[in-house]
Scaffold this active site. Structure first.
Site, PDB file in Angstrom:
ATOM      1  N   LYS A 147      -0.480   5.919 -23.713  1.00 51.59           N
ATOM      2  CA  LYS A 147      -0.093   6.156 -25.110  1.00 51.59           C
ATOM      3  C   LYS A 147       1.415   5.939 -25.259  1.00 51.59           C
ATOM      4  O   LYS A 147       1.871   4.807 -25.303  1.00 51.59           O
ATOM      5  CB  LYS A 147      -0.506   7.561 -25.544  1.00 51.59           C
ATOM      6  CG  LYS A 147      -2.006   7.745 -25.779  1.00 51.59           C
ATOM      7  CD  LYS A 147      -2.797   7.919 -24.513  1.00 51.59           C
ATOM      8  CE  LYS A 147      -4.193   8.460 -24.747  1.00 51.59           C
ATOM      9  NZ  LYS A 147      -4.979   8.523 -23.508  1.00 51.59           N
ATOM     10  N   ARG A 162     -14.331  12.308 -34.222  1.00 57.70           N
ATOM     11  CA  ARG A 162     -13.699  13.456 -33.579  1.00 57.70           C
ATOM     12  C   ARG A 162     -14.201  14.697 -34.295  1.00 57.70           C
ATOM     13  O   ARG A 162     -13.532  15.264 -35.145  1.00 57.70           O
ATOM     14  CB  ARG A 162     -12.170  13.384 -33.625  1.00 57.70           C
ATOM     15  CG  ARG A 162     -11.562  12.269 -32.814  1.00 57.70           C
ATOM     16  CD  ARG A 162     -11.257  12.588 -31.365  1.00 57.70           C
ATOM     17  NE  ARG A 162     -12.319  12.356 -30.419  1.00 57.70           N
ATOM     18  CZ  ARG A 162     -12.123  12.062 -29.122  1.00 57.70           C
ATOM     19  NH1 ARG A 162     -10.908  11.900 -28.659  1.00 57.70           N
ATOM     20  NH2 ARG A 162     -13.116  11.937 -28.291  1.00 57.70           N
ATOM     21  N   PHE A 219     -19.642  12.077 -26.267  1.00 60.37           N
ATOM     22  CA  PHE A 219     -19.233  11.162 -27.343  1.00 60.37           C
ATOM     23  C   PHE A 219     -19.080   9.722 -26.856  1.00 60.37           C
ATOM     24  O   PHE A 219     -19.237   8.784 -27.629  1.00 60.37           O
ATOM     25  CB  PHE A 219     -17.932  11.637 -28.003  1.00 60.37           C
ATOM     26  CG  PHE A 219     -16.789  11.782 -27.037  1.00 60.37           C
ATOM     27  CD1 PHE A 219     -16.616  12.951 -26.315  1.00 60.37           C
ATOM     28  CD2 PHE A 219     -15.886  10.754 -26.842  1.00 60.37           C
ATOM     29  CE1 PHE A 219     -15.582  13.093 -25.403  1.00 60.37           C
ATOM     30  CE2 PHE A 219     -14.833  10.879 -25.937  1.00 60.37           C
ATOM     31  CZ  PHE A 219     -14.695  12.053 -25.217  1.00 60.37           C
ATOM     32  N   ASP A 251       0.963  18.722 -21.632  1.00 60.30           N
ATOM     33  CA  ASP A 251       0.283  17.427 -21.710  1.00 60.30           C
ATOM     34  C   ASP A 251       1.268  16.519 -22.428  1.00 60.30           C
ATOM     35  O   ASP A 251       1.436  16.577 -23.648  1.00 60.30           O
ATOM     36  CB  ASP A 251      -1.041  17.538 -22.469  1.00 60.30           C
ATOM     37  CG  ASP A 251      -1.780  16.195 -22.505  1.00 60.30           C
ATOM     38  OD1 ASP A 251      -1.103  15.155 -22.363  1.00 60.30           O
ATOM     39  OD2 ASP A 251      -3.005  16.180 -22.695  1.00 60.30           O
ATOM     40  N   PHE A 259      -8.455  19.285 -25.555  1.00 60.02           N
ATOM     41  CA  PHE A 259      -8.709  17.855 -25.547  1.00 60.02           C
ATOM     42  C   PHE A 259      -9.903  17.637 -24.625  1.00 60.02           C
ATOM     43  O   PHE A 259     -10.064  18.333 -23.625  1.00 60.02           O
ATOM     44  CB  PHE A 259      -7.496  17.016 -25.116  1.00 60.02           C
ATOM     45  CG  PHE A 259      -7.830  15.553 -25.196  1.00 60.02           C
ATOM     46  CD1 PHE A 259      -7.980  14.943 -26.432  1.00 60.02           C
ATOM     47  CD2 PHE A 259      -8.119  14.810 -24.066  1.00 60.02           C
ATOM     48  CE1 PHE A 259      -8.392  13.618 -26.533  1.00 60.02           C
ATOM     49  CE2 PHE A 259      -8.517  13.482 -24.162  1.00 60.02           C
ATOM     50  CZ  PHE A 259      -8.661  12.890 -25.407  1.00 60.02           C
ATOM     51  N   THR A 260     -10.728  16.636 -24.943  1.00 58.38           N
ATOM     52  CA  THR A 260     -12.027  16.456 -24.285  1.00 58.38           C
ATOM     53  C   THR A 260     -11.927  16.436 -22.745  1.00 58.38           C
ATOM     54  O   THR A 260     -12.540  17.260 -22.074  1.00 58.38           O
ATOM     55  CB  THR A 260     -12.663  15.149 -24.783  1.00 58.38           C
ATOM     56  OG1 THR A 260     -11.721  14.081 -24.612  1.00 58.38           O
ATOM     57  CG2 THR A 260     -13.036  15.252 -26.260  1.00 58.38           C
ATOM     58  N   TYR A 306       0.841  -1.199   0.000  1.00 56.58           N
ATOM     59  CA  TYR A 306       0.000   0.000   0.000  1.00 56.58           C
ATOM     60  C   TYR A 306       0.872   1.242   0.000  1.00 56.58           C
ATOM     61  O   TYR A 306       0.589   2.229  -0.660  1.00 56.58           O
ATOM     62  CB  TYR A 306      -0.922   0.008   1.222  1.00 56.58           C
ATOM     63  CG  TYR A 306      -1.981   1.084   1.118  1.00 56.58           C
ATOM     64  CD1 TYR A 306      -3.200   0.829   0.517  1.00 56.58           C
ATOM     65  CD2 TYR A 306      -1.733   2.372   1.599  1.00 56.58           C
ATOM     66  CE1 TYR A 306      -4.158   1.817   0.395  1.00 56.58           C
ATOM     67  CE2 TYR A 306      -2.692   3.365   1.477  1.00 56.58           C
ATOM     68  CZ  TYR A 306      -3.904   3.088   0.874  1.00 56.58           C
ATOM     69  OH  TYR A 306      -4.847   4.071   0.745  1.00 56.58           O
TER      70      TYR A 306
HETATM   71  O1  PLI Z   1      -7.478   8.544 -21.205  1.00 57.13           O
HETATM   72  P1  PLI Z   1      -6.652   9.123 -20.093  1.00 57.13           P
HETATM   73  O2  PLI Z   1      -7.457   9.564 -18.936  1.00 57.13           O
HETATM   74  O3  PLI Z   1      -5.508   8.271 -19.696  1.00 57.13           O
HETATM   75  O4  PLI Z   1      -5.938  10.446 -20.708  1.00 57.13           O
HETATM   76  C1  PLI Z   1      -6.651  11.559 -21.114  1.00 57.13           C
HETATM   77  C2  PLI Z   1      -5.928  12.239 -22.241  1.00 57.13           C
HETATM   78  C3  PLI Z   1      -5.251  13.395 -22.005  1.00 57.13           C
HETATM   79  N1  PLI Z   1      -4.600  14.045 -23.007  1.00 57.13           N
HETATM   80  C4  PLI Z   1      -4.589  13.582 -24.264  1.00 57.13           C
HETATM   81  C5  PLI Z   1      -3.859  14.340 -25.304  1.00 57.13           C
HETATM   82  C6  PLI Z   1      -5.247  12.402 -24.579  1.00 57.13           C
HETATM   83  O5  PLI Z   1      -5.197  11.953 -25.832  1.00 57.13           O
HETATM   84  C7  PLI Z   1      -5.947  11.690 -23.558  1.00 57.13           C
HETATM   85  C8  PLI Z   1      -6.697  10.530 -23.822  1.00 57.13           C
HETATM   86  N2  PLI Z   1      -6.913  10.142 -25.056  1.00 57.13           N
HETATM   87  C9  PLI Z   1      -7.673   9.143 -25.484  1.00 57.13           C
HETATM   88  C10 PLI Z   1      -8.415   8.238 -24.582  1.00 57.13           C
HETATM   89  C11 PLI Z   1      -7.743   8.938 -26.914  1.00 57.13           C
HETATM   90  O6  PLI Z   1      -8.390   7.975 -27.360  1.00 57.13           O
HETATM   91  O7  PLI Z   1      -7.135   9.740 -27.640  1.00 57.13           O
END
Ligand code: PLI
Length: 467
Positions: A267, A391, A458, A224, A133-134, A81
């Site tokens: 990513k 998108r 979305f 970011d 970004f969303t 933990y």
């Molecule tokens: O999906 P998260 O919570 O790990 O990350 C959010 C996020 C933040 N910034 C950017 C540039 C992203 O592309 C992003 C998440 N993107 C997704 C899920 C995508 O499909 O592009």
């Protein structure tokens, strides 16, 4: 080492820098089965089941194939933990590659965005960013902030071949700061390889100018970092003075010019889950370290298991290698060039993580309030079992003041390429299917929205075809 890397990079062809040890079998469905599946999913690819998908290009988020070394790292998970060894390992790797002093792990990117927005934004503040970004914008808004788009105009023009469409327009930023005052601008949100613009990089020259401006006005730059390794690759490829630097060096140079970052490690960092907030400021760190226990978990795991942190530490090391990035960019470009050759309209220049179909040109007969990109993603699924993502107008949501659809200039379908998952032959199949659809595009009809959730619509909105 560096000389050899540079020579590899200059080769005209590329190959995957790995061989395949285990495979996951794909399931092919019939058109009839897919028609039932998309109807049940309300014509929203997010609501389809993965078992009904043939080639999954929904996202590059959490969909990477991990290496044997990452899987081996999973076995080293110290599931404590508090004070897990894997946390200290990850902290040292983030310090080494990204260069920030402090690390606060989170379950994924939006967890970090939540912390940062709550700590830095006060009600009524303005948060400039190089395109929205969303999830990032939503957390800014939930914290009481108002997002302001300060990306260069070229980013909104799918046909522009400008090489650094992720650049901040310093005039737009200065106009905002002059209008509202620097004390109402808590930070600038700078995204590497801007997702919503088509995976487009900023240049180092632009970041240098931004740094100068922000120093003069005492405004922090929060990165970011989600796809910033891919941004570093493009700087090396396109910007004067960077051809002989490594991706790793360029990544560090970017981070050293910023004050902190949020990161979705799902990513660039080649893991299936995880993220972090990082910064250099003692006070901000202290607040983040405290707030993380409210929303994520203790500050030495932040919503991740020890094994996840270990896989991420190894993933970062693999992600910055020249061989990995050459294959990553090479594969996306291969698909893009096939579509271009057939005249399919896509966002230019080809970005790093996806090919974006330019639906305004693909389906000019469908009004934006009939959600043409949503309709095209549904149609591609029905025809081929390929899952992509809208998108455009659905993702952009409604203006909080007017309540109207935002009707963004970019109305796109994203064919997102997971890292190290599909082969060249899969890309050939994708190209064939998209080209077939393009040739009968006049038959595609729009959609009406029949259910609209309050947040990030979305993901869960439902649609029906317009008769
Ligand atoms: O999906 P998260 O919570 O790990 O990350 C959010 C996020 C933040 N910034 C950017 C540039 C992203 O592309 C992003 C998440 N993107 C997704 C899920 C995508 O499909 O592009």
């Amino acid at each position: 080492m560096r000389r050899m890397d540079t020579q590899t990079h200059k080769k005209r062809t590329w190959a995957e820098p790995y061989k395949i040890k285990m495979v996951e079998l794909l399931r092919m469905t019939t058109r009839e089965e897919r028609l039932v599946a998309i109807r049940e999913a309300g014509y929203n690819t997010f609501l389809t089941r993965s078992r009904d998908v043939y080639i999954d290009l929904l996202t590059d988020s959490g969909t990477s194939a991990m290496s044997d070394r990452q899987w081996a790292g999973m076995m080293l998970g110290d599931e404590a933990y508090s004070g897990s060894e894997n946390f200290y390992h990850l902290e040292s790797v983030v310090r080494e590659y990204y260069g920030y002093k402090y690390l606060v792990p989170t379950h994924q990117g939006r967890g970090a965005e939540n912390l940062m927005s709550k700590i830095l934004i006060e009600k009524g503040d303005y948060v400039p960013g190089n395109m929205y970004f969303t999830t990032t914008r939503l957390h800014q808004e939930l914290a009481g902030g108002i997002f302001v788009d300060v990306i260069v105009d070229e980013a909104h023009e799918p046909e522009s071949t400008f090489q650094f469409k992720g650049n901040v327009d310093l005039r737009k930023l200065a106009a905002l700061v002059d209008e509202v005052g620097a004390n109402h601008v808590p930070y600038i949100s700078l995204e590497g390889n801007v997702n919503m613009a088509g995976g487009q990089p900023f240049s180092m020259a632009n970041l240098r100018e931004l740094r100068l401006y922000c120093d003069q006005h005492d405004i922090p730059i929060m990165l970011d970092a989600t796809r910033t390794i891919e941004n570093a690759w493009f700087i090396r490829e396109r910007e004067d003075g960077y051809a002989r630097k490594t991706v790793r060096e360029i990544l560090r140079e970017i981070c050293d010019m910023t004050d902190g970052c949020t990161m979705s490690a799902k990513k660039d960092a080649l893991v299936n889950i995880g993220g972090f907030f990082a910064c250099n400021d003692d006070e901000v760190y202290q607040k983040a370290q405290n707030l993380v226990v409210v929303y994520e978990g203790l500050h030495t795991y932040g919503g991740m298991a020890g094994r996840d942190m270990e896989a991420m530490a190894q993933g970062i090391r693999e992600a910055v290698t020249e061989e990995h990035m050459a294959a990553r960019i090479g594969q996306v470009r291969y698909l893009g060039q096939k579509l271009e050759a057939a005249g399919v309209p896509i966002v230019e220049p080809i970005g790093s993580h996806a090919i974006f179909l330019d639906v305004r040109r693909f389906l000019p007969h469908i009004d934006q309030d009939e959600y043409p990109a949503q309709a095209l993603a549904a149609e591609l699924f029905i025809e081929s079992g390929i899952r992509s993502m809208e998108r455009g107008n659905v993702s952009a949501g409604r203006d909080p003041v007017t309540g109207e659809n935002r009707r963004p200039r970019l109305e796109l379908v994203r064919l997102t390429i997971p890292r190290r998952v599909y082969t060249q032959a899969h890309m050939d199949v994708v190209a064939e299917c998209v080209i077939d659809l393009y040739q009968r595009r006049e038959q595609i009809r729009g959609l009406k929205m029949v259910y609209e959730p309050e947040y990030l619509r979305f993901f869960q909105a439902r649609f029906e075809p317009i008769a």
